[in-house]
Enzyme design. Structure first.
Site, PDB file in Angstrom:
ATOM      1  N   ASN A 208       0.840  -1.192   0.000  1.00 22.39           N
ATOM      2  CA  ASN A 208       0.000   0.000   0.000  1.00 22.39           C
ATOM      3  C   ASN A 208       0.878   1.245   0.000  1.00 22.39           C
ATOM      4  O   ASN A 208       2.105   1.153  -0.033  1.00 22.39           O
ATOM      5  CB  ASN A 208      -0.966  -0.016   1.190  1.00 22.39           C
ATOM      6  CG  ASN A 208      -0.236  -0.150   2.512  1.00 22.39           C
ATOM      7  OD1 ASN A 208       0.534   0.722   2.899  1.00 22.39           O
ATOM      8  ND2 ASN A 208      -0.466  -1.261   3.198  1.00 22.39           N
ATOM      9  N   LYS A 287      10.434 -15.867 -10.922  1.00 19.88           N
ATOM     10  CA  LYS A 287       9.600 -14.820 -11.503  1.00 19.88           C
ATOM     11  C   LYS A 287       8.538 -15.425 -12.411  1.00 19.88           C
ATOM     12  O   LYS A 287       8.836 -16.256 -13.281  1.00 19.88           O
ATOM     13  CB  LYS A 287      10.471 -13.849 -12.304  1.00 19.88           C
ATOM     14  CG  LYS A 287       9.679 -12.742 -12.984  1.00 19.88           C
ATOM     15  CD  LYS A 287      10.583 -11.861 -13.832  1.00 19.88           C
ATOM     16  CE  LYS A 287       9.758 -10.845 -14.617  1.00 19.88           C
ATOM     17  NZ  LYS A 287      10.608 -10.017 -15.501  1.00 19.88           N
ATOM     18  N   ASP A 304      -5.118 -10.391  11.863  1.00 24.12           N
ATOM     19  CA  ASP A 304      -5.424  -9.017  12.262  1.00 24.12           C
ATOM     20  C   ASP A 304      -4.618  -8.734  13.532  1.00 24.12           C
ATOM     21  O   ASP A 304      -5.023  -9.115  14.640  1.00 24.12           O
ATOM     22  CB  ASP A 304      -6.926  -8.881  12.523  1.00 24.12           C
ATOM     23  CG  ASP A 304      -7.347  -7.441  12.773  1.00 24.12           C
ATOM     24  OD1 ASP A 304      -6.543  -6.676  13.341  1.00 24.12           O
ATOM     25  OD2 ASP A 304      -8.480  -7.076  12.411  1.00 24.12           O
ATOM     26  N   PHE A 322      -5.091   3.124  14.334  1.00 22.14           N
ATOM     27  CA  PHE A 322      -5.295   4.107  13.275  1.00 22.14           C
ATOM     28  C   PHE A 322      -6.298   3.538  12.280  1.00 22.14           C
ATOM     29  O   PHE A 322      -6.343   2.331  12.047  1.00 22.14           O
ATOM     30  CB  PHE A 322      -3.977   4.403  12.553  1.00 22.14           C
ATOM     31  CG  PHE A 322      -3.148   5.474  13.209  1.00 22.14           C
ATOM     32  CD1 PHE A 322      -2.949   6.703  12.592  1.00 22.14           C
ATOM     33  CD2 PHE A 322      -2.572   5.256  14.446  1.00 22.14           C
ATOM     34  CE1 PHE A 322      -2.193   7.687  13.207  1.00 22.14           C
ATOM     35  CE2 PHE A 322      -1.809   6.228  15.064  1.00 22.14           C
ATOM     36  CZ  PHE A 322      -1.618   7.454  14.440  1.00 22.14           C
ATOM     37  N   LYS A 340     -12.027  -3.991  18.063  1.00 23.04           N
ATOM     38  CA  LYS A 340     -10.639  -4.327  18.385  1.00 23.04           C
ATOM     39  C   LYS A 340     -10.228  -3.902  19.795  1.00 23.04           C
ATOM     40  O   LYS A 340      -9.074  -3.979  20.169  1.00 23.04           O
ATOM     41  CB  LYS A 340      -9.713  -3.738  17.324  1.00 23.04           C
ATOM     42  CG  LYS A 340     -10.112  -4.257  15.936  1.00 23.04           C
ATOM     43  CD  LYS A 340      -9.164  -3.925  14.831  1.00 23.04           C
ATOM     44  CE  LYS A 340      -9.686  -4.498  13.522  1.00 23.04           C
ATOM     45  NZ  LYS A 340      -8.772  -4.276  12.394  1.00 23.04           N
TER      46      LYS A 340
END
Length: 393
Positions: A208, A287, A304, A322, A340
């Site tokens: 990300n 690859k 998680d 966050f 959580k």
């Protein structure tokens, strides 16, 4: 903590690294610090008083009996108004004098007369640094003052070894740390930062846009406030924070393992990392070659981490998460807070200008079980301070 308005007395001794101190003065003055510079007799052979005066916008002090101090006694005046004395570069000579109580010039007498903290930043030839008498003197002054370790590298004389002046950014950070109050002294803080990467093959991966900047600022500010900080960092291009224990973690599995090893001893856990939710079921050893057919990558869920550690932390510790959202910010953040079992959550609206990944600013909403505080656009350094303010409350 804002260091604007603080008074730093900067002692510049006679080492070739003296020229680098110009950049340190610039950073201090830019942050609103008043810098009073003392040039030793040897120091002014390496850097001119005019240069230092221009950068500090203050007189440069060199002579213990200068009329510039009238009607006050020079070394007493400097010693009393200092919030911090920094000696950089600190040579073997100045270290030996202070370690043995010798006060024969303006800098040594000022150090002897002050009640402010003193930070020594040694820089010298590797053989001088390794000299057993010098090391004995270093150990002496460490009992009373702060000492930064020199770096290892190519020295001005051509030798290679330990003795290089630390990076100016690290000295600047250490100054902020020494000046800052220490409400988190004897506390242990665990921070996660950056992305994780999940390999598809040796050249491709899932990840990300997280840069790690927020987590790195949290680690720095935690240390400034006196905490013993461990930073578990995904792959980022950022410089490691000075004085922070950094554990590198590549994948979500790596980060999970690193967090679990520290969770029981941590008083404050701040999970700022953007952990990949999924990983490929199988990583190709070679690859994957392009073909005319479409490629389907089967993925499976990662653990998680935030949810897993909620029940494994020690009693009385705080857990902060966050949330990066593109829609329904408050609703999604509140859901994450509850599911959580977090103490509070820092929610970011991705896509807003100046907010989110890859930038130096953020516009966050802090949500707790009973509070919600929407913050204006601010630097990630300022936001890190704000988060710790809430923690301390």
């Amino acid at each position: 903590m804002n260091i604007q308005g603080k008074n730093v007395v900067l002692g510049i001794a006679g080492g070739i690294a003296a020229y680098k101190i110009c950049e340190l003065i610039r950073l201090l003055v830019k942050d609103g610090v008043n810098v009073d510079a003392i040039l030793t007799r040897a120091g002014k052979e390496f850097i001119t008083p005019l240069t230092v005066q221009t950068l500090t916008s203050n007189p440069v002090y060199m002579d213990m009996f200068s009329i510039d101090f009238e009607p006050k006694i020079g070394h007493i005046s400097l010693a009393q108004r200092a919030d911090l004395i920094v000696v950089a570069p600190a040579t073997a000579d100045i270290i030996a004098k202070v370690a043995n109580g010798i006060c024969d010039d303006l800098l040594t007498t000022t150090i002897c007369a002050t009640k402010a903290p003193v930070l020594f930043v040694p820089s010298m030839n590797v053989n001088m640094w390794e000299n057993p008498i010098l090391q004995e003197n270093i150990n002496k002054i460490k009992k009373f003052y702060q000492v930064m370790e020199p770096q290892t590298g190519l020295l001005a004389c051509g030798d290679y070894g330990k003795g290089k002046l630390p990076d100016i950014e690290d000295i600047f950070e250490e100054i902020k740390m020494v000046i800052s109050p220490k409400p988190l002294l004897n506390k242990k803080v665990l921070v996660t930062a950056g992305p994780t990467i999940e390999e598809i093959d040796p050249v491709r991966f899932i990840s990300n846009y997280s840069s790690g900047k927020m987590g790195y600022w949290l680690a720095r500010i935690g240390r400034r406030l006196g905490a013993n900080v461990t930073l578990v960092s995904g792959p980022v291009s950022l410089k490691k924070p000075y004085g922070v224990n950094v554990i590198d973690a590549k994948s979500a599995k790596d980060m999970h393992k690193a967090v679990l090893s520290d969770i029981k001893s941590s008083d404050i856990i701040i999970m700022a990392a953007a952990v990949a939710d999924y990983r490929p079921v199988k990583r190709a050893e070679q690859k994957i070659k392009k073909s005319d057919a479409d490629m389907v990558i089967q993925v499976t869920k990662n653990v998680d981490i935030l949810k897993d550690i909620a029940g494994k932390r020690k009693d009385g510790s705080l857990l902060i998460g966050f949330a990066a959202e593109t829609e329904n910010l408050i609703e999604n953040a509140r859901k994450k807070l509850k599911e959580k079992k977090l103490d509070f959550i820092v929610a970011n609206q991705i896509g807003e200008e100046g907010s989110g990944f890859q930038v130096d600013t953020n516009r966050a909403t802090i949500i707790g079980k009973k509070i919600i505080e929407k913050l204006p656009l601010m630097s990630k350094e300022e936001l890190a301070y704000k988060i710790f303010e809430i923690i301390l409350k």
